[in-house]
Scaffold this motif. Structure first.
Motif, PDB file in Angstrom:
ATOM      1  N   LEU A 225       0.833  -1.206   0.000  1.00 11.65           N
ATOM      2  CA  LEU A 225       0.000   0.000   0.000  1.00 11.65           C
ATOM      3  C   LEU A 225       0.864   1.251   0.000  1.00 11.65           C
ATOM      4  O   LEU A 225       0.566   2.233  -0.684  1.00 11.65           O
ATOM      5  CB  LEU A 225      -0.936  -0.006   1.213  1.00 11.65           C
ATOM      6  N   PHE A 226       1.947   1.217   0.759  1.00 11.01           N
ATOM      7  CA  PHE A 226       2.774   2.415   0.967  1.00 11.01           C
ATOM      8  C   PHE A 226       3.873   2.591  -0.073  1.00 11.01           C
ATOM      9  O   PHE A 226       4.303   3.707  -0.332  1.00 11.01           O
ATOM     10  CB  PHE A 226       3.373   2.359   2.374  1.00 11.01           C
ATOM     11  N   PHE A 227       4.295   1.500  -0.679  1.00 12.87           N
ATOM     12  CA  PHE A 227       5.387   1.591  -1.641  1.00 12.87           C
ATOM     13  C   PHE A 227       4.930   1.547  -3.095  1.00 12.87           C
ATOM     14  O   PHE A 227       5.685   1.912  -3.984  1.00 12.87           O
ATOM     15  CB  PHE A 227       6.406   0.467  -1.392  1.00 12.87           C
ATOM     16  N   GLN A 228       3.681   1.116  -3.338  1.00 14.64           N
ATOM     17  CA  GLN A 228       3.222   0.988  -4.719  1.00 14.64           C
ATOM     18  C   GLN A 228       1.931   1.730  -5.026  1.00 14.64           C
ATOM     19  O   GLN A 228       1.634   1.962  -6.196  1.00 14.64           O
ATOM     20  CB  GLN A 228       3.006  -0.495  -5.060  1.00 14.64           C
ATOM     21  N   CYS A 229       1.167   2.105  -4.004  1.00 14.91           N
ATOM     22  CA  CYS A 229      -0.215   2.525  -4.255  1.00 14.91           C
ATOM     23  C   CYS A 229      -0.536   3.951  -3.839  1.00 14.91           C
ATOM     24  O   CYS A 229      -1.720   4.321  -3.790  1.00 14.91           O
ATOM     25  CB  CYS A 229      -1.179   1.571  -3.539  1.00 14.91           C
ATOM     26  N   LEU A 230       0.447   4.764  -3.505  1.00  7.97           N
ATOM     27  CA  LEU A 230       0.179   6.125  -3.033  1.00  7.97           C
ATOM     28  C   LEU A 230       0.569   7.172  -4.058  1.00  7.97           C
ATOM     29  O   LEU A 230       1.490   6.966  -4.865  1.00  7.97           O
ATOM     30  CB  LEU A 230       0.935   6.392  -1.730  1.00  7.97           C
ATOM     31  N   THR A 231      -0.121   8.317  -4.010  1.00  8.25           N
ATOM     32  CA  THR A 231       0.313   9.462  -4.798  1.00  8.25           C
ATOM     33  C   THR A 231       1.639   9.978  -4.224  1.00  8.25           C
ATOM     34  O   THR A 231       2.014   9.642  -3.093  1.00  8.25           O
ATOM     35  CB  THR A 231      -0.734  10.584  -4.751  1.00  8.25           C
ATOM     36  N   ALA A 232       2.334  10.780  -4.984  1.00  5.64           N
ATOM     37  CA  ALA A 232       3.666  11.229  -4.585  1.00  5.64           C
ATOM     38  C   ALA A 232       3.653  11.998  -3.272  1.00  5.64           C
ATOM     39  O   ALA A 232       4.606  11.918  -2.483  1.00  5.64           O
ATOM     40  CB  ALA A 232       4.274  12.088  -5.695  1.00  5.64           C
ATOM     41  N   ASP A 233       2.583  12.755  -3.018  1.00  2.00           N
ATOM     42  CA  ASP A 233       2.537  13.604  -1.818  1.00  2.00           C
ATOM     43  C   ASP A 233       1.606  13.047  -0.740  1.00  2.00           C
ATOM     44  O   ASP A 233       1.256  13.749   0.203  1.00  2.00           O
ATOM     45  CB  ASP A 233       2.099  15.014  -2.189  1.00  2.00           C
ATOM     46  N   ALA A 234       1.213  11.794  -0.854  1.00  2.58           N
ATOM     47  CA  ALA A 234       0.277  11.212   0.112  1.00  2.58           C
ATOM     48  C   ALA A 234       0.889  11.132   1.500  1.00  2.58           C
ATOM     49  O   ALA A 234       2.029  10.686   1.666  1.00  2.58           O
ATOM     50  CB  ALA A 234      -0.159   9.822  -0.342  1.00  2.58           C
ATOM     51  N   ALA A 235       0.135  11.562   2.501  1.00  4.93           N
ATOM     52  CA  ALA A 235       0.588  11.439   3.884  1.00  4.93           C
ATOM     53  C   ALA A 235       0.371  10.009   4.359  1.00  4.93           C
ATOM     54  O   ALA A 235      -0.600   9.354   3.995  1.00  4.93           O
ATOM     55  CB  ALA A 235      -0.177  12.415   4.770  1.00  4.93           C
ATOM     56  N   THR A 236       1.291   9.540   5.195  1.00  2.00           N
ATOM     57  CA  THR A 236       1.211   8.191   5.735  1.00  2.00           C
ATOM     58  C   THR A 236       1.145   8.258   7.250  1.00  2.00           C
ATOM     59  O   THR A 236       2.048   8.788   7.896  1.00  2.00           O
ATOM     60  CB  THR A 236       2.447   7.366   5.315  1.00  2.00           C
ATOM     61  N   VAL A 237       0.065   7.734   7.829  1.00  2.00           N
ATOM     62  CA  VAL A 237      -0.106   7.691   9.277  1.00  2.00           C
ATOM     63  C   VAL A 237       0.365   6.322   9.762  1.00  2.00           C
ATOM     64  O   VAL A 237      -0.095   5.284   9.269  1.00  2.00           O
ATOM     65  CB  VAL A 237      -1.585   7.918   9.663  1.00  2.00           C
TER      66      VAL A 237
END
Length: 464
Positions: A225-237
């Motif tokens: 989810l975090f390495f393949q599926c996020l937009t470039a500026d997506a925040a990660t909690v």
């Protein structure tokens, strides 16, 4: 759509493909849903091999086949994808035929072993209180907006259903979708090419080894989810009090914005009436997701202070005999421990638990669940969803984890067990009814028999 269009869409997965400008009018992964002019997707599934049904699909009118069997020959054009990429290819086909509806939505993904459902409900509630038209996809319900909710078949739907849900949400004016992302769905890349605007990692513990095989494979699937599926500026909690969460934060450091949090030695940023330390983590996770999406602090605080959480998550039922039952989805050793720890400080009498273990799932987890349950003052061991296994064999596996001296009762019939457990409670005793939570059925030999733990408790109202 033409066959040549699909060759471009699936270029990362193709071994070879028939050429031509053949028009395709629909797609399906089930031969029973094929209509004339459709592409049928035939891949090796967890239970059966879809390639077995290609002839039936062609007889129903399929014009072309996508297959992960390199040796498959057919009377219609075939797109051969590499072995072990069938799921991923089907997801790309599903979104293409649906017209990429998720591109019109802002997606928020939540993964982790425990807490996904409550965190998703809280996040949805905060966003709606902030005036954001919000849908939700998760374990309990598929909320497609416009006041329409559909029963959830699984935490993260299969690709064709998922794209249909996205399409309904767009039609209903939904802006943001809060989505529970299961490890199996991430491993299979069911969401296709969609990218999430924010994501959260709740925690990590043993579960789903029947699918993943090892803990490393299980964790790797969640990390997708975090390495393949996020937009470039997506925040990660990220929950930094969890070892796997801390590891994830280190791996993501410098690559994207991280909203890490730790409650071990600090005060939660928001108050919530939900019981238990684990719900403080869920509330914090939801609040930080909402903050990353621009929701004002006063709305976050107000929602978390008044929320009642998610159905089947420590859902309280006051019994006619003066005892209290709590229906909860806890189905891992860690979840059982967390639920008992949440209830123990406020329980005025004895604290008991009723639980079972799922069939056709990780057998090694069963005695571990029993050992966790033995922390209660009394234990009722029963059936959960036995599926195709013998309920008594499942109970025997779990029984091995019960230590000597534990006050144990065994009743394989779950309904009878719940009623008997409540009957043996004294006024002031609390009973945790664990394992099935919101589920409205018990699965036995491929049949889902209607009824829920909550429904069983409701019958007590008529026994006064």
């Amino acid at each position: 759509m033409k066959l040549s269009d699909l060759k471009e869409i699936l270029s990362d997965y193709l071994l070879d493909a028939s050429s031509g400008e053949l028009p395709l009018f629909a797609s399906a992964a089930d031969s029973r849903e094929v209509r004339p002019g459709a592409l049928v997707c035939a891949v090796h599934g967890a239970v059966t091999d879809g390639n077995r049904f290609v002839d039936k699909a062609i007889a129903a009118g399929a014009s072309a086949v996508l297959s992960d069997d390199p040796s498959l020959a057919s009377s219609v054009p075939v797109l051969h994808v590499r072995p072990n990429t069938g799921y991923q290819a089907v997801a790309r086909v599903a979104e293409a035929f649906a017209g990429y509806p998720a591109r019109a939505l802002r997606l928020v993904g939540i993964t982790g072993t425990c807490g996904k459902t409550t965190t998703a409900f809280l996040t949805k509630e905060i966003l709606r209180d902030a005036g954001v038209k919000t849908g939700m996809i998760g374990t309990v319900v598929y909320d497609v907006g416009g006041g329409k909710e559909l029963p959830a078949d699984r935490t993260t739907p299969t690709p064709f259903l998922l794209q249909d849900l996205f399409r309904q949400m767009v039609k209903n004016g939904v802006h943001t979708v809060v989505m529970e992302c299961s490890s199996a769905a991430l491993d299979q890349e069911r969401t296709g090419s969609v990218r999430f605007a924010a994501a959260a990692f709740t925690n990590f513990s043993r579960d789903h080894l029947d699918y993943h095989g090892t803990m490393d494979a299980y964790l790797s699937a969640k990390k997708k989810l975090f390495f393949q599926c996020l937009t470039a500026d997506a925040a990660t909690v990220v929950n930094l009090d969890d070892d796997a969460g801390a590891e994830l934060a280190r791996e993501l450091s410098g690559k994207r914005p991280i909203l890490g949090f730790s409650l071990k030695n600090g005060t939660p940023p928001w108050n919530t009436a939900l019981p238990g330390a684990f719900n403080q983590y869920n509330a914090t996770c939801a609040g930080l997701l909402a903050r990353s999406l621009g929701v004002p602090e006063e709305i976050i605080a107000g929602t978390l202070a008044k929320t009642t959480g998610a159905p089947g998550r420590l859902q309280r039922f006051v019994c006619p005999n003066g005892a209290t039952a709590f229906v909860d989805y806890a189905h891992t050793p860690e979840e059982i421990t967390c639920a008992l720890d949440a209830l123990r400080p406020e329980c005025p009498g004895r604290l008991g638990i009723l639980f079972g273990c799922g069939g056709d799932r990780d057998r090694g987890k069963r005695p571990m669940m029993a050992a966790a349950a033995a922390a209660a003052d009394f234990v009722w061991l029963t059936s959960d969803n036995p599926r195709t296994e013998d309920p008594l064999a499942i109970i025997a596996d779990a029984r091995a984890g019960i230590p000597e001296g534990c006050l144990l009762r065994i009743e394989p019939d779950r309904r009878k067990a719940i009623l008997a457990a409540v009957a043996e409670c004294n006024p002031g005793d609390w009973l945790l009814v664990a394992g099935k939570g919101h589920e409205g059925y018990q699965e036995i030999n491929h049949v889902k028999i209607p009824g829920s733990d909550w429904d069983v408790l409701q019958t007590l109202k008529n026994t006064r």
